[in-house]
Design an enzyme around this catalytic site. Structure first.
Site, PDB file in Angstrom:
ATOM      1  N   ASP A  26       0.805  -1.222   0.014  1.00 24.55           N
ATOM      2  CA  ASP A  26       0.058   0.040  -0.178  1.00 24.55           C
ATOM      3  C   ASP A  26       0.623   1.321  -0.010  1.00 24.55           C
ATOM      4  O   ASP A  26       1.686   1.635   1.068  1.00 24.55           O
ATOM      5  CB  ASP A  26      -1.038  -0.120   1.402  1.00 24.55           C
ATOM      6  CG  ASP A  26      -2.134  -1.061   1.168  1.00 24.55           C
ATOM      7  OD1 ASP A  26      -2.670  -0.957  -0.037  1.00 24.55           O
ATOM      8  OD2 ASP A  26      -2.441  -1.822   2.207  1.00 24.55           O
ATOM      9  N   ASP A 166     -10.268  -5.601  -0.933  1.00 26.33           N
ATOM     10  CA  ASP A 166      -9.088  -4.942   0.300  1.00 26.33           C
ATOM     11  C   ASP A 166      -9.477  -4.098   1.137  1.00 26.33           C
ATOM     12  O   ASP A 166     -10.409  -3.071   1.062  1.00 26.33           O
ATOM     13  CB  ASP A 166      -8.237  -4.050  -0.778  1.00 26.33           C
ATOM     14  CG  ASP A 166      -7.016  -3.491  -0.053  1.00 26.33           C
ATOM     15  OD1 ASP A 166      -6.788  -3.888   1.109  1.00 26.33           O
ATOM     16  OD2 ASP A 166      -6.071  -2.733  -0.639  1.00 26.33           O
ATOM     17  N   GLY A 168     -10.463  -4.804   5.649  1.00 28.25           N
ATOM     18  CA  GLY A 168     -11.250  -5.599   6.642  1.00 28.25           C
ATOM     19  C   GLY A 168     -11.456  -6.880   6.261  1.00 28.25           C
ATOM     20  O   GLY A 168     -12.414  -7.775   6.571  1.00 28.25           O
TER      21      GLY A 168
HETATM   22 ZN    ZN Z   1      -4.232  -2.071  -0.378  1.00 24.44          ZN
END
Ligand code: ZN
Length: 215
Positions: A26, A166, A168
């Site tokens: 990320d 993407d 949880g």
């Molecule tokens: Zn991500």
């Protein structure tokens, strides 16, 4: 990797290397999202430290300028946000030309219809199941109809477009996502907060495969 120990990223990758199929990175620029993680130099050094292909999720304000470099650096997949791109078609083509899978992400509030014209350029659609920016948030079950619509759009093309979720994703939410048609699952906190991250990846995979509407 957002939920991993950022000071020991390479070690954290190694903890799941035998179990995971990809490593999801990320990238946040504190502009598109109110959080900052790392950029291309860190991604490049991580890619050198693992045999897993890199799935780069760029939560950045100017993907037209920066995304192709991730593909050129050897990422297996590069995802940019449709909300941030000026020319998504051109960008997908540049990513593919550099040898990576081209993927587009949608925030929870973005309608799936905005990517209909882009489908021929895509290898994956990422449906965010939390607001992008921070790890550890709760899964938004009201995104499941959007996952279904993404799956239907992807199938209609007749090409192999993956549908990724993407945010949880854990043992309770992953089966519901698989039933809705997702076939790529990003798990952060569920994996890195587990006592045995690699075993958690295996458990998640087993639940997803058991529920999979799209084997
Ligand atoms: Zn991500």
């Amino acid at each position: 990797m957002l939920n991993a120990d950022l000071a020991h990223l390479a070690d954290e990758v190694r903890r799941v290397e035998q179990a995971a199929d990809w490593i999801h990175l990320d990238v946040m620029d504190n502009q598109f999202v109110p959080n900052l993680t790392f950029g291309l130099p860190v991604v490049e050094s991580l890619m050198r430290s693992t045999s897993l292909p890199a799935d780069c999720h760029l939560m950045i304000a100017d993907p037209d300028r920066w995304a192709p470099a991730y593909a050129e650096a050897g990422a297996g997949s590069v995802t940019f946000h449709v909300e941030a791109a000026d020319n998504a078609t051109r960008l997908c083509r540049e990513i593919r030309a550099a040898g990576a899978r081209a993927s587009v992400a949608l925030k929870p509030g973005t309608d799936i219809s905005v990517i209909e014209e882009l489908l021929p350029e895509l290898d994956m659609i990422l449906i965010m199941t939390v607001e992008p920016g921070f790890g550890g948030q709760s899964f938004m079950a009201d995104m499941l109809p959007k996952v279904q619509r993404a799956r239907a759009l992807a199938d209609r093309t007749g090409t192999d477009i993956w549908v990724q979720v993407d945010g949880g994703i854990d043992l309770t939410s992953i089966g519901r996502c698989a039933e809705a048609g997702a076939d790529v699952f990003v798990a952060g906190s569920a994996v890195y907060r587990a006592d045995d991250p690699a075993r958690m990846v295996d458990e998640l995979r087993t639940v997803a495969q058991g529920a999979c509407a799209h084997p």
